[in-house]
Design a protein around this motif. Sequence first.
Motif, PDB file in Angstrom:
ATOM      1  N   VAL A 151       0.684   9.301   6.410  1.00  0.00           N
ATOM      2  CA  VAL A 151       0.169   8.188   7.214  1.00  0.00           C
ATOM      3  C   VAL A 151      -1.148   7.657   6.658  1.00  0.00           C
ATOM      4  O   VAL A 151      -1.346   6.434   6.577  1.00  0.00           O
ATOM      5  CB  VAL A 151       0.004   8.620   8.701  1.00  0.00           C
ATOM      6  CG1 VAL A 151      -0.627   7.511   9.525  1.00  0.00           C
ATOM      7  CG2 VAL A 151       1.348   9.017   9.283  1.00  0.00           C
ATOM      8  N   ASP A 152      -2.062   8.544   6.249  1.00  0.00           N
ATOM      9  CA  ASP A 152      -3.355   8.112   5.722  1.00  0.00           C
ATOM     10  C   ASP A 152      -3.184   7.299   4.437  1.00  0.00           C
ATOM     11  O   ASP A 152      -3.839   6.275   4.248  1.00  0.00           O
ATOM     12  CB  ASP A 152      -4.268   9.317   5.455  1.00  0.00           C
ATOM     13  CG  ASP A 152      -4.762   9.958   6.748  1.00  0.00           C
ATOM     14  OD1 ASP A 152      -4.834   9.254   7.781  1.00  0.00           O
ATOM     15  OD2 ASP A 152      -5.060  11.169   6.716  1.00  0.00           O
ATOM     16  N   SER A 153      -2.293   7.746   3.563  1.00  0.00           N
ATOM     17  CA  SER A 153      -2.042   7.013   2.316  1.00  0.00           C
ATOM     18  C   SER A 153      -1.422   5.649   2.593  1.00  0.00           C
ATOM     19  O   SER A 153      -1.752   4.660   1.930  1.00  0.00           O
ATOM     20  CB  SER A 153      -1.132   7.813   1.385  1.00  0.00           C
ATOM     21  OG  SER A 153      -1.802   8.946   0.896  1.00  0.00           O
ATOM     22  N   LYS A 154      -0.533   5.593   3.571  1.00  0.00           N
ATOM     23  CA  LYS A 154       0.068   4.304   3.931  1.00  0.00           C
ATOM     24  C   LYS A 154      -0.995   3.332   4.431  1.00  0.00           C
ATOM     25  O   LYS A 154      -0.957   2.148   4.102  1.00  0.00           O
ATOM     26  CB  LYS A 154       1.150   4.487   5.002  1.00  0.00           C
ATOM     27  CG  LYS A 154       2.455   5.015   4.457  1.00  0.00           C
ATOM     28  CD  LYS A 154       3.585   4.807   5.442  1.00  0.00           C
ATOM     29  CE  LYS A 154       3.866   6.048   6.221  1.00  0.00           C
ATOM     30  NZ  LYS A 154       5.072   5.957   7.053  1.00  0.00           N
ATOM     31  N   LYS A 155      -1.955   3.828   5.203  1.00  0.00           N
ATOM     32  CA  LYS A 155      -3.051   2.975   5.689  1.00  0.00           C
ATOM     33  C   LYS A 155      -3.898   2.461   4.527  1.00  0.00           C
ATOM     34  O   LYS A 155      -4.262   1.286   4.487  1.00  0.00           O
ATOM     35  CB  LYS A 155      -3.919   3.738   6.687  1.00  0.00           C
ATOM     36  CG  LYS A 155      -3.267   3.945   8.027  1.00  0.00           C
ATOM     37  CD  LYS A 155      -4.168   4.741   8.959  1.00  0.00           C
ATOM     38  CE  LYS A 155      -3.492   5.013  10.285  1.00  0.00           C
ATOM     39  NZ  LYS A 155      -4.320   5.825  11.187  1.00  0.00           N
ATOM     40  N   GLN A 156      -4.201   3.353   3.586  1.00  0.00           N
ATOM     41  CA  GLN A 156      -4.989   2.937   2.418  1.00  0.00           C
ATOM     42  C   GLN A 156      -4.225   1.916   1.576  1.00  0.00           C
ATOM     43  O   GLN A 156      -4.802   0.943   1.086  1.00  0.00           O
ATOM     44  CB  GLN A 156      -5.344   4.152   1.558  1.00  0.00           C
ATOM     45  CG  GLN A 156      -6.376   5.057   2.187  1.00  0.00           C
ATOM     46  CD  GLN A 156      -6.671   6.261   1.302  1.00  0.00           C
ATOM     47  OE1 GLN A 156      -5.793   6.762   0.596  1.00  0.00           O
ATOM     48  NE2 GLN A 156      -7.908   6.710   1.336  1.00  0.00           N
ATOM     49  N   TRP A 158      -1.952  -0.162   2.677  1.00  0.00           N
ATOM     50  CA  TRP A 158      -1.899  -1.417   3.424  1.00  0.00           C
ATOM     51  C   TRP A 158      -3.207  -2.191   3.262  1.00  0.00           C
ATOM     52  O   TRP A 158      -3.197  -3.413   3.083  1.00  0.00           O
ATOM     53  CB  TRP A 158      -1.587  -1.160   4.894  1.00  0.00           C
ATOM     54  CG  TRP A 158      -1.569  -2.426   5.693  1.00  0.00           C
ATOM     55  CD1 TRP A 158      -2.371  -2.748   6.748  1.00  0.00           C
ATOM     56  CD2 TRP A 158      -0.702  -3.560   5.493  1.00  0.00           C
ATOM     57  NE1 TRP A 158      -2.063  -4.008   7.214  1.00  0.00           N
ATOM     58  CE2 TRP A 158      -1.047  -4.527   6.455  1.00  0.00           C
ATOM     59  CE3 TRP A 158       0.313  -3.848   4.596  1.00  0.00           C
ATOM     60  CZ2 TRP A 158      -0.413  -5.759   6.544  1.00  0.00           C
ATOM     61  CZ3 TRP A 158       0.947  -5.084   4.683  1.00  0.00           C
ATOM     62  CH2 TRP A 158       0.587  -6.009   5.642  1.00  0.00           C
ATOM     63  N   THR A 159      -4.336  -1.498   3.268  1.00  0.00           N
ATOM     64  CA  THR A 159      -5.632  -2.155   3.064  1.00  0.00           C
ATOM     65  C   THR A 159      -5.681  -2.815   1.680  1.00  0.00           C
ATOM     66  O   THR A 159      -6.146  -3.950   1.541  1.00  0.00           O
ATOM     67  CB  THR A 159      -6.785  -1.132   3.201  1.00  0.00           C
ATOM     68  OG1 THR A 159      -6.722  -0.557   4.511  1.00  0.00           O
ATOM     69  CG2 THR A 159      -8.138  -1.768   2.999  1.00  0.00           C
ATOM     70  N   GLN A 162      -3.395  -5.893   1.603  1.00  0.00           N
ATOM     71  CA  GLN A 162      -4.016  -7.030   2.282  1.00  0.00           C
ATOM     72  C   GLN A 162      -4.965  -7.773   1.346  1.00  0.00           C
ATOM     73  O   GLN A 162      -5.044  -8.997   1.378  1.00  0.00           O
ATOM     74  CB  GLN A 162      -4.765  -6.558   3.534  1.00  0.00           C
ATOM     75  CG  GLN A 162      -3.837  -6.162   4.666  1.00  0.00           C
ATOM     76  CD  GLN A 162      -4.582  -5.593   5.855  1.00  0.00           C
ATOM     77  OE1 GLN A 162      -5.449  -4.727   5.700  1.00  0.00           O
ATOM     78  NE2 GLN A 162      -4.255  -6.082   7.035  1.00  0.00           N
TER      79      GLN A 162
END
Length: 169
Positions: A151-156, A158-159, A162
Amino acid sequence: MSIDNIQLPVSLYQSLFKKNLVDLQEKFQPDKCPKKETVIDFLGGNEKNIAFIVNNQQHTFLNDNELKFLSGLINACNITMGDIAIVNLSRHKEFNYNNLFSPLGSLKVLCFGVSPRDIDLPFAIPNFQVQVFQDIQYIFCPGLEELQDDVDSKKQLWTSLQKIFKISR
């Protein structure tokens, strides 16, 4: 006198062969030589010159789970399979950043499970950092299989996406 032993005068040779077979006056110009065209197998349409680089030894491009995950990513970025080129680096080991992205006309390169060293970039880039080099934007991150469960890697990721796709959400 047999036909095998006929001798012609030198003046006759000059009249028979007025042009040389090889022009010794013209210098070799490598720019005028035909260039070997680089052929790169990829999945997608490459309409927006976006390369997704993977390194999958077992599949031609991706397995079903990876393709499903990647489809979700590209949909979230408002692009389609027609916009991108998925290249499996394991099928193009002889390529580097110069001869891999030029034929594709890549402007954005997202590498999954591929390091800068794998494509012979002259520097290192931390995962998820957007880096511009020779007018190409690069993002390196863990492989798609690994990203799906982190999950943390997916958030990074996604940033970073963007930034590279100018998404404001």
